[in-house]
Design an enzyme around this catalytic site. Structure first.
Site, mmCIF file in Angstrom:
data_model
loop_
_atom_site.group_PDB
_atom_site.id
_atom_site.type_symbol
_atom_site.label_atom_id
_atom_site.label_comp_id
_atom_site.label_asym_id
_atom_site.label_seq_id
_atom_site.Cartn_x
_atom_site.Cartn_y
_atom_site.Cartn_z
ATOM 1 C CB SER A 155 -0.941 -0.173 1.490
ATOM 2 O OG SER A 155 -0.158 -0.184 2.282
ATOM 3 N N GLY A 161 -2.990 7.287 -5.879
ATOM 4 C CA GLY A 161 -3.783 9.000 -6.562
ATOM 5 C C GLY A 161 -3.050 9.644 -6.691
ATOM 6 C CE LYS A 186 16.519 -9.976 -6.455
ATOM 7 N NZ LYS A 186 17.381 -10.688 -6.882
ATOM 8 C CB THR A 196 6.017 -6.553 -9.989
ATOM 9 O OG1 THR A 196 6.279 -5.446 -9.554
ATOM 10 C CG2 THR A 196 4.817 -5.914 -11.381
ATOM 11 N N GLY A 251 -9.714 20.702 13.878
ATOM 12 C CA GLY A 251 -10.198 19.875 14.695
ATOM 13 C C GLY A 251 -11.605 19.556 15.677
ATOM 14 C CB CYS A 270 -12.638 24.540 11.059
ATOM 15 S SG CYS A 270 -14.380 24.048 10.826
ATOM 16 C CG LEU A 271 -10.894 23.456 17.579
ATOM 17 C CD1 LEU A 271 -11.827 23.347 18.107
ATOM 18 C CD2 LEU A 271 -10.289 22.020 17.475
ATOM 19 C CD GLN A 313 -15.244 26.014 16.307
ATOM 20 O OE1 GLN A 313 -15.055 25.026 17.363
ATOM 21 N NE2 GLN A 313 -16.302 26.035 15.215
ATOM 22 C CD GLU A 357 -16.073 20.282 19.423
ATOM 23 O OE1 GLU A 357 -15.659 21.409 19.190
ATOM 24 O OE2 GLU A 357 -14.847 19.009 19.013
ATOM 25 C CG HIS A 393 -12.262 23.408 6.360
ATOM 26 N ND1 HIS A 393 -10.695 22.473 7.188
ATOM 27 C CD2 HIS A 393 -13.287 23.538 7.006
ATOM 28 C CE1 HIS A 393 -12.011 22.341 7.964
ATOM 29 N NE2 HIS A 393 -13.103 22.374 8.319
ATOM 30 C CD GLU A 409 -8.310 23.138 4.843
ATOM 31 O OE1 GLU A 409 -8.774 24.333 5.172
ATOM 32 O OE2 GLU A 409 -8.895 22.379 5.565
#
Ligand code: GLN
Length: 539
Positions: free
Chosen positions: A17, A22, A192, A196, A358, A385-386, A389, A409, A511, A513
């Site tokens: 993995s 991607g 090697k 594969t 977060g 975001c957080l 806040q 929260e 967000h 980003e």
């Protein structure tokens, strides 16, 4: 050059993995897009969660959010950053979602008394999800990335679906790229091929012949290795494509172009090849690799040990850095390590601080300490975001004088919930997919810093939260100098706060980003990096 039928490229992975399927999928899609083809990418994830929204970032990295409010795999972020085309709910499908929809159909009696089985019912559902992206004529080519590694029990229904689709569509309309690893054994001094070979055989056991091999390697693949791989794996020699480790993921489109991946793909799909127009991409790369200046930004969060947890933020800094011709060095700072006494030591020397998004209580007092430090020392601050806040809480405690201010929260009993649960969240029981998600409009206050940055009156940004700035405290907070400069036009929910009496202090409930791409670096990140550079030169 719209095609009459949509062609499909499947990307599977073998041997290990984390080989970067991607990035390969996004890079290939970029090369095809740069030749005028309309391309989209889809990720099929074999896990049983309905979406990654409920997954801890330690398990699965960042949860990426689309305009239509889907909580998705972070690979969708790469697709958007490379292609500059928004993705949607349809671009990420999990086993959980597949089973959920098959079971709902069964409950509605749609299978007319038949026994519901993996083949054909689950595979039909998978195939329908793959084909739906190509069904309305929007795309010439759909690249579908199958998560996991061949041989995994969980991947089997997906591989079987690929087998069926390839058979139904024919070799000129569907092809399989298999991404593998060619390990280098330093003791033997050799690359090697055996893993594969085994991986390709495992794929064949499921009836799928790889058409193209993309081989991740730390060393150049010589012609003898390539012909060996071709011979043992039933692929043409020009279909053995090397993917050598790159210093940046943004080099990969050029690297696979040199290897001719787009050429062999288009040949097999019987599509015309054109010289890809990568001019603006290469201009970005040029700037990214040749910065004139350097700034140091502190990223304060609680998942900082993991690169993938704040993927989109780190990439947005790369885009913003290139736009400013500045190298952005991001120093990760664990919010649990920050206290009033250590803040100065950990943060001075930095040119800007970003406090990350977060959930939950862990590390929040450290974030608040950091914000106090940068507010008082007039170091550029960007809260997401957080992070936004926490800026509101810090200001309420230390400037407005509400010393016990908090978010409900973190403390349900706080006398001053300056950040509070949104009204329509109060009756929500289930955790999955129930936050305020996706793109919402925001009206910007004329004359504000954000207005001068966006140069627009109304913007649209993506969200993922349950708590909000508590309207009850707005007048009190604003009277002390923290201003709400962006609000939702319908609900008046506060989306942006600024401190005008500070060189650069901006917190956003959304967000930004998620929307930063190579072609369109996010204006807030670009402005923040610029402010950091200005601060550095003023020191
Ligand atoms: N935990 C906060 C909320 O739910 C912030 C969420 C976030 O940073 N994405 O409102």
């Amino acid at each position: 050059m719209a095609q009459t039928i949509t062609k499909y490229i499947f990307v599977t992975g073998g041997v290990s993995s984390s080989l970067g399927k991607g990035i390969i999928a996004a890079s290939l899609a970029k090369l095809l897009q740069a030749q005028g083809y309309r391309v989209t990418i889809q990720k099929l994830d074999p896990y049983i969660n309905i979406d990654p929204g409920t997954l801890n970032p330690y398990e699965h990295g960042e949860c990426y959010v689309t305009d239509d409010g889907a909580e998705t795999d972070l690979d969708l972020g790469h697709y958007e950053r490379f292609l500059n085309v928004p993705t949607s709910q349809a671009n990420n499908v999990t086993t959980g979602r597949i089973y959920q929809s098959v079971i709902e159909k069964e409950r509605r009696g749609e299978f007319l008394g038949k026994t519901v089985q993996v083949i054909p019912h689950i595979t039909d559902e998978i195939k329908a999800r793959i084909k739906s992206l190509g069904s309305n004529g929007d795309y010439d080519i759909v690249v579908t990335e199958i998560g996991g590694t061949v041989g995994d029990i969980e991947s089997l229904p997906y591989i079987e679906s690929v087998r069926q689709l390839k058979w139904e569509m024919g070799n000129h309309n569907a092809l399989v790229i298999h991404l593998t690893l060619i390990p280098y054994l330093s003791a033997a001094g050799e690359l090697k091929t055996k893993p594969t070979q085994h991986s390709v055989k495992t794929l064949m056991e499921s009836g799928v012949q790889a058409d193209i091999l993309v081989c991740r390697t730390e060393h150049q693949l010589g012609s003898s290795i390539r012909s060996k791989l071709a011979q043992f794996c039933n692929v043409k020699e020009n279909c053995v494509i090397q993917s050598i480790d790159a210093s940046t993921i943004y080099d990969v489109p050029n690297l696979i172009l040199e290897e001719g991946l787009d050429k062999v793909v288009l040949d097999q799909l019987q599509l015309e090849r054109h010289e890809p127009d990568l001019n603006s991409w290469n201009t970005f790369l040029e700037k990214h690799k040749n910065p004139v200046d350097e700034v140091n930004i502190g990223l304060i969060g609680k998942y900082v040990e993991l690169q993938d947890s704040y993927k989109s933020i780190l990439e947005a800094f790369i885009h913003a850095g290139a736009a400013n011709e500045v190298k952005v060095k991001v120093k990760s700072i664990h919010s649990e390590h920050l206290e009033a006494s250590s803040a100065k030591e950990l943060l001075s020397g930095l040119d800007g601080i970003l406090v990350a998004p977060g959930f939950g209580e862990r590390g929040i007092e450290g974030k608040i300490e950091a914000i106090r430090f940068v507010r008082e020392c007039k170091i550029p601050f960007f809260g997401i975001c957080l992070g936004m806040q926490m800026a509101v809480i810090e200001f309420s405690r230390n400037v407005v004088g509400l010393t016990a201010a908090n978010s409900s929260e973190m403390d349900t009993e706080t006398p001053h919930p300056v950040i509070d649960l949104m009204e329509d969240q109060k009756h929500v029981q289930n955790k999955g997919g129930t936050m305020r998600l996706g793109a919402w409009d925001c009206s910007l206050l004329g004359g504000s810093v954000v207005h001068s940055i966006y140069k627009e009156k109304t913007i649209s940004e993506r969200h993922r939260h349950r708590y909000e700035f508590n309207e009850t405290y707005k007048a009190q907070i604003e009277s002390k100098g923290m201003i709400a400069t962006g609000v939702n036009p319908e609900t008046a929910l506060v989306e942006i706060i600024e401190i005008p009496d500070h060189p650069w202090f901006i917190g956003v409930q959304y967000h930004p980003e998620y929307k930063s791409t190579v072609a369109n670096p996010h204006p807030l990140f670009t402005a923040f990096v610029k402010a950091a550079l200005k601060y550095q030169t003023s020191k």
